[in-house]
Motif scaffolding. Sequence first.
Motif, short mmCIF file in Angstrom:
data_model
loop_
_atom_site.label_atom_id
_atom_site.label_comp_id
_atom_site.label_asym_id
_atom_site.label_seq_id
_atom_site.Cartn_x
_atom_site.Cartn_y
_atom_site.Cartn_z
N LEU A 178 -15.52 3.90 -7.68
CA LEU A 178 -14.18 4.32 -7.95
C LEU A 178 -12.88 4.67 -6.18
O LEU A 178 -14.11 5.90 -5.87
N PRO A 179 -12.31 4.20 -5.70
CA PRO A 179 -11.81 5.32 -4.85
C PRO A 179 -10.76 6.41 -5.52
O PRO A 179 -10.73 6.59 -6.46
N LYS A 273 -9.25 -0.53 1.67
CA LYS A 273 -10.87 -0.44 1.34
C LYS A 273 -11.29 0.81 2.93
O LYS A 273 -12.25 2.01 2.47
N ALA A 274 -11.29 0.04 4.03
CA ALA A 274 -11.75 0.90 4.70
C ALA A 274 -11.09 2.44 4.92
O ALA A 274 -11.19 3.49 5.34
N LYS A 275 -9.29 2.16 4.23
CA LYS A 275 -9.06 3.47 4.68
C LYS A 275 -8.93 4.31 3.69
O LYS A 275 -9.08 5.84 3.01
N GLY A 276 -10.24 3.74 2.42
CA GLY A 276 -10.17 4.44 1.02
C GLY A 276 -9.13 4.61 0.34
O GLY A 276 -9.25 5.65 -0.58
N ILE A 277 -7.60 4.08 0.14
CA ILE A 277 -6.96 3.86 -0.38
C ILE A 277 -7.28 4.03 -2.16
O ILE A 277 -7.65 2.81 -2.39
N GLY A 278 -6.97 5.00 -2.58
CA GLY A 278 -7.01 4.70 -4.03
C GLY A 278 -5.68 4.17 -5.12
O GLY A 278 -5.59 3.60 -5.98
N THR A 279 -4.85 4.06 -4.42
CA THR A 279 -3.10 3.92 -4.84
C THR A 279 -2.33 3.69 -4.57
O THR A 279 -2.30 3.42 -3.19
N GLU A 322 -10.68 -4.15 -6.86
CA GLU A 322 -11.24 -3.84 -6.42
C GLU A 322 -11.69 -2.24 -6.67
O GLU A 322 -11.73 -1.06 -5.81
N GLY A 323 -10.58 -1.52 -7.49
CA GLY A 323 -11.02 -0.20 -8.81
C GLY A 323 -9.37 0.65 -7.50
O GLY A 323 -9.68 1.43 -8.31
N ILE A 324 -8.88 -0.41 -7.09
CA ILE A 324 -7.67 0.30 -6.75
C ILE A 324 -6.81 0.01 -7.43
O ILE A 324 -5.76 -1.11 -8.19
N VAL A 325 -5.35 1.10 -7.97
CA VAL A 325 -4.09 1.78 -8.73
C VAL A 325 -3.70 0.91 -8.52
O VAL A 325 -2.58 1.66 -7.30
N VAL A 326 -2.47 -0.20 -8.87
CA VAL A 326 -1.19 -0.94 -8.26
C VAL A 326 0.56 -0.02 -9.63
O VAL A 326 -0.43 -0.32 -10.51
N VAL A 327 1.14 0.74 -8.76
CA VAL A 327 2.04 1.15 -9.19
C VAL A 327 3.33 0.74 -8.63
O VAL A 327 3.29 0.72 -7.25
N GLU A 328 4.26 0.38 -9.39
CA GLU A 328 5.35 -0.26 -9.02
C GLU A 328 6.30 1.52 -9.23
O GLU A 328 6.30 1.89 -10.26
#
Length: 415
Positions: A178-179, A273-279, A322-328
């Motif tokens: 997970l990022p 993914k290249a930036k390592g973003i998790g949210t 990719e395990g990245i959380v999406v928040v509105e």
Amino acid sequence: MQITRFHIITQKISVKYYPLLKKLRLEAGKIWSDSLNLFFELFKQTGKAPKKPQIQKLVKSPLLHSQTTQAIQDRLFGALKSYFKNRKLNPNTKPPKPRKFFNLIWKNQAIRYKNGKVLLPLSRKRGITLSIPLRKRKREYLEELLSSGAEIRQAEIVFKGFEYRLILLVKETVEISLPDRNKVMALDLGEIHPFVSFDGKEVLIWNGRLLRSYKQLRLKLIALKQKLLAKKQKGSRRWKRIKRSLDRQIVKVGRKIEDLEHKLTRAFVKYCKAKGIGTVVIGRLKGIRERAKYGKNANQKIHLMWRFNKLLQKLRYKLEGEGIVVVEEDESYTTQLCPKCGNRHKPKNRNFVCPVCGFSYHRDGVGAINLFERFMEKVSGSFNLPVDGLTRPRGVKYSPSSSGWVLPTLRNPLL
């Protein structure tokens, strides 16, 4: 951590299958209509909604596989569930309608893959199996997924754009790391620039010029179709010829729009993914069309050209894969608030210039920055982003030669 991904593989079906597929789609439409009529007939007699097994026991097909019949009835009961739910809010909600044709669906138990061909059985009494060969690239992709433990969960044959297409839904379970959830990217969605992103350091403006041109072309073709058909007698040979020709062109442009939207969302996910973003924080756009009361041209862009919901759906499932959380997050007035002093000012063009402190930046970039600040303040309680040292926004443009979005200043420019 284990995560589930769904892959969609589409394949155009050979013309030699068309007569049989048309007959099967008629049968599928009959299953839908008979099940629907029987449901409301029993509902009227007993006063209670019949259960799905009861309908499945009474309505069967001599042509279609039992799994196909059940899948069609599953879709029907899903539509009925939505109807009864919406009717509580709006009494004028209309129930599902009978259909002449319906898509052919096979569940995973009925699907086989062998020697580069997808085998889809029909009724056991007939003993007929549809054998649809896959093209080399599609075959290699599917076999790669199957070798890694994935499975075909559903196959569907649809008639769209004057051609039949096979759609395979493949489920894959993968192990990923997970990022970092603390690494945040704010994303401002727009009609002119589909994406404007900000990660706390730099703003990227994802160019949507080509995408907009295809949307405009599609609207022009629709207008031309309406204009030409209005001059002909409905149902005449000339009327049918014009309608068929322009419908084909409209569908072709629609496929280009879908393709570009997939490439855009895939490029953005690769960048995260290249930036390592998790949210990823996205502005909440629900109800924007109902609130849109501008001029004729602006309303046309919002109602007819801006496919933000479809773009958001594509983006969401790819990010979550990719395990990245999406928040509105609420994006009210994000393009009107100065990120430096907080003064509210509505810009008249694409540039935001604060009349109080003189802060100047791209309007959509200001929206992404404010969205980032609003989310970080909510998470940490207090957050102050120094915006004086921000670099000017950089553009990410689409390159047909590389079939992707290009950021020239990166060492690996192809996204």
